[in-house]
Design an enzyme around this catalytic site. Structure first.
Site: not given
Length: 360
Positions: A39, A56, A152, A51, A134, A206
């Site tokens: 980042r 996974q 994703d 990425e 994605y 979440c």
DNA sequence: AACCCGTGGAG
DNA sequence: TCTCCAAGGGT
């Protein structure tokens, strides 16, 4: 056509003011985002690399691999110029090794077709090997701030809860629907931050099992929270059980050398180094099976133990035997004697690292 | 759509 | 031990 309006039970405020909802998330992201290595820049190469590695794979696992990889291959051309085996060795232990081969192939494409400059349009990015919908959306939005959705597993979970979607998210149709809804919510000035904010929310707040709704920026607008469906959503069908294989595994030693196999690229763990395996058969000894399948004339030394390795769709139960090879034996192609010092420079997947560990 | 492809952490 | 799963893509 307004996709948000197509949804039957969608809360009215989400439908009418998606950008205000998005703004709530961005504010939360600005205050809560983790300081992750990838980042610190929006350079397309590092965004791309992160990425791919994160597919996974957990953030904690990726961080060290990401640093080591960039140290060795600081730019796309250095990666393109490398041998595939060296790329795989850097990837050793990370899993899903086709990611590394596709990454390398894509780097070659970027070097040769785009003069080393990572492409700047979604279709060109999407066309590179190893980059699907994605990842193309993630790179386009994060590196170039283009308003493409990146959906994703996190986003599927966040979106189904926000919207109260009870559909099975493993269906392609539903995933596409969610992507269209997310696309409408993207703030044009901060597309990349929105992409990352959605995933950060899914990872930190979440979460799958016990979501932290108390601290969620969307708690007032979330359908699942209002209807107490947080722990039910998302709906998805269960994964198939893995099939179990029982193998004899040969550790054949000759002075300091170990007999290794370069695995065929069509099989599991292809293009990597492993040990000779035979599937157990009742009525046949390990020696007989290795002679039949590998043309090896082995002499039993001792039983070393059992190794269990779990893949997504397979479980290997390996009983490991230390053997010596009868003197003056030829070894068929695909097999090679590898010195112990050389092992660290070869791409050897975890399943076989565990076996080799029995010797040390 | 269904299946293949790795690994390690959490509950 | 068992289950689920984590920033998916290719076939």
């Amino acid at each position: 056509m307004n996709k948000l309006a197509d949804l039957v039970d969608k809360p009215k405020d989400i439908q009418e003011k998606p950008l205000e909802i998005a703004a709530l998330l961005l504010t939360w992201y600005d205050q809560n985002k983790r300081d992750l290595p990838w980042r610190r820049t929006n350079d397309p190469y590092t965004v791309w690399l992160s990425e791919i590695m994160l597919q996974q794979t957990r953030v904690d696992t990726v961080i060290d691999y990401y640093r080591r990889f960039l140290e060795r291959f600081p730019d796309i051309c250095s990666l393109a110029d490398a041998d595939e085996e060296d790329v795989l060795t850097l990837w050793k232990g990370l899993g899903y090794y086709r990611r590394a081969r596709n990454l390398h192939q894509a780097a070659i494409t970027v070097r040769d077709r785009y003069a080393g400059n990572f492409p700047r349009t979604f279709p060109e990015i999407r066309a590179l090997p190893g980059i699907g919908d994605y990842t193309a959306g993630a790179i386009a939005s994060i590196a170039y701030n283009l308003p493409y959705p990146a959906v994703d597993g996190n986003v599927l979970r966040v979106a189904t809860r926000l919207l109260g979607l009870e559909d099975d998210i493993s269906q392609q149709k539903i995933q596409k629907q969610i992507a269209e809804i997310i696309e409408e919510m993207i703030p044009k000035e901060r597309a990349g931050d929105f992409t990352q904010a959605l995933m950060e929310l899914g990872a930190m707040c979440c979460t799958p099992n016990t979501p932290g709704c108390r601290d969620c920026p969307w708690r007032t607008v979330c359908t699942a929270h209002r209807t107490h469906r947080e722990t039910v959503l998302p709906v998805k069908k269960k994964a198939k059980k893995a099939t179990c294989f029982n193998y004899w595994t040969a550790l054949v030693c000759n002075d300091g050398d170990i007999l290794m196999e370069y695995r065929c690229n069509t099989q599991l763990l292809g293009n990597m180094w492993g040990l000779p395996l035979v599937q157990k058969e009742s009525g046949s000894s390990a020696e007989e099976l290795f002679r039949r399948d590998w043309e090896l004339d082995l002499r039993f030394i001792k039983y070393l133990g059992s190794v269990r390795h779990v893949f997504t769709h397979q479980v290997w139960q390996m009983d490991v035997i230390l053997f010596s090879l009868k003197p003056d034996s030829e070894v068929k192609s695909g097999l090679a004697w590898i010195s112990r010092e050389k092992l660290k420079d070869l791409p050897i997947p975890k399943a076989f690292q565990k076996v080799l560990q029995l010797m040390i």
